[in-house]
Design an enzyme around this catalytic site. Sequence first.
Site, PDB file in Angstrom:
ATOM      1  N   HIS A 280       3.163  -0.111  10.800  1.00 54.04           N
ATOM      2  CA  HIS A 280       4.571  -0.083  10.381  1.00 54.04           C
ATOM      3  C   HIS A 280       5.528  -0.419  11.525  1.00 54.04           C
ATOM      4  O   HIS A 280       6.740  -0.305  11.370  1.00 54.04           O
ATOM      5  CB  HIS A 280       4.959   1.265   9.744  1.00 54.04           C
TER       6      HIS A 280
ATOM      7  N   HIS B 123      -0.281  -2.079   8.804  1.00 56.32           N
ATOM      8  CA  HIS B 123      -0.657  -0.661   8.823  1.00 56.32           C
ATOM      9  C   HIS B 123       0.144   0.189   9.803  1.00 56.32           C
ATOM     10  O   HIS B 123       0.494   1.307   9.472  1.00 56.32           O
ATOM     11  CB  HIS B 123      -2.157  -0.449   9.095  1.00 56.32           C
TER      12      HIS B 123
ATOM     13  N   HIS C 293      -4.147   3.235   1.719  1.00 56.81           N
ATOM     14  CA  HIS C 293      -3.575   4.023   0.621  1.00 56.81           C
ATOM     15  C   HIS C 293      -3.805   3.373  -0.749  1.00 56.81           C
ATOM     16  O   HIS C 293      -3.189   3.769  -1.737  1.00 56.81           O
ATOM     17  CB  HIS C 293      -2.084   4.249   0.855  1.00 56.81           C
TER      18      HIS C 293
ATOM     19  N   GLU D  64       0.804  -1.231   0.000  1.00 60.62           N
ATOM     20  CA  GLU D  64       0.000   0.000   0.000  1.00 60.62           C
ATOM     21  C   GLU D  64       0.835   1.279   0.000  1.00 60.62           C
ATOM     22  O   GLU D  64       0.315   2.347  -0.297  1.00 60.62           O
ATOM     23  CB  GLU D  64      -0.979   0.008   1.176  1.00 60.62           C
TER      24      GLU D  64
END
Length: 277
Positions: free
Chosen positions: A189, A187, A81, A52
Amino acid sequence: MAEPEAVEGTKSEVGILFVGDLVGSIGRHTLLECLPELRERLAPSFVVVNGENVAGGLGITPKVAEELFRNGIDAITLGNHAYHRREIYSYLDTKERIVRPFNYLRGQPGRGVCVVEKDGVRLGVVNLSGNLFLKAGRSAFTEVEPALRELGEVDHILVDMHAEATSEKVALGWLLDGRVTAVVGTHTHVPTADARVLPGGTAYITDVGMTGPRGGVIGVKREQAVESLVTQMPVRFETSKEDPWLMGVMVRTTKRLRADSIEQILMPRPDRPTPAG
Ligand SMILES: [Fe+2]
Ligand SMILES: [Fe+2]
């Protein structure tokens, strides 16, 4: 784990390497440079990546997706994203092995599940989005049922739950325990330290982390992210190039829809420090 259907479905070992959000070209290069060693060391049957953030830190383009597929990536998952680049819309509608969250609105481009077949083994991949702080038109917790039905007969299922809230990810793990091979979170990270096989046989981790620069703030140059937080003023964000790592998990299985183990993979890019690009 000893129920009859699990025993009946026993096959030789299958390994699924799942790699967390590729951030920018640095994330893509880190993946491609780590992959040969990981393929040799782990011998994954399937490699699935979250893409993403792979195009300049936000979204994905058909060109980048094709590069990943050319390099042997079996499937790509996405997240909030997914639609940053317009040119990906029709690609998402037509290409089978790239998925955006299933629980987005039905009218939005793309699909939420896909099946990859290799050496007679069918891996179903499901992408879901959490509902807290993310724009997802429908609930992950109700839509996961039609998503699993849409997969049909498969040997393994990998669910990428792209979510901000740890609670939503933990809850989805429990909801699917014993029904899918793995539930992996993406998501944030930032990798979490809770990888384990749940009692019903589903491999689980709250977040696998990202594949990108640890020297930034979840991918962004740290001085820009800090300035934005300190001044509360708009700041142009660029992808950091510092200290790139690959982050993911390796799931091993010998039984249909069940995992034997999940191993966290945290690997620095072999040629650090990296040149620009
Ligand atoms: Fe991401
Ligand atoms: Fe995200």
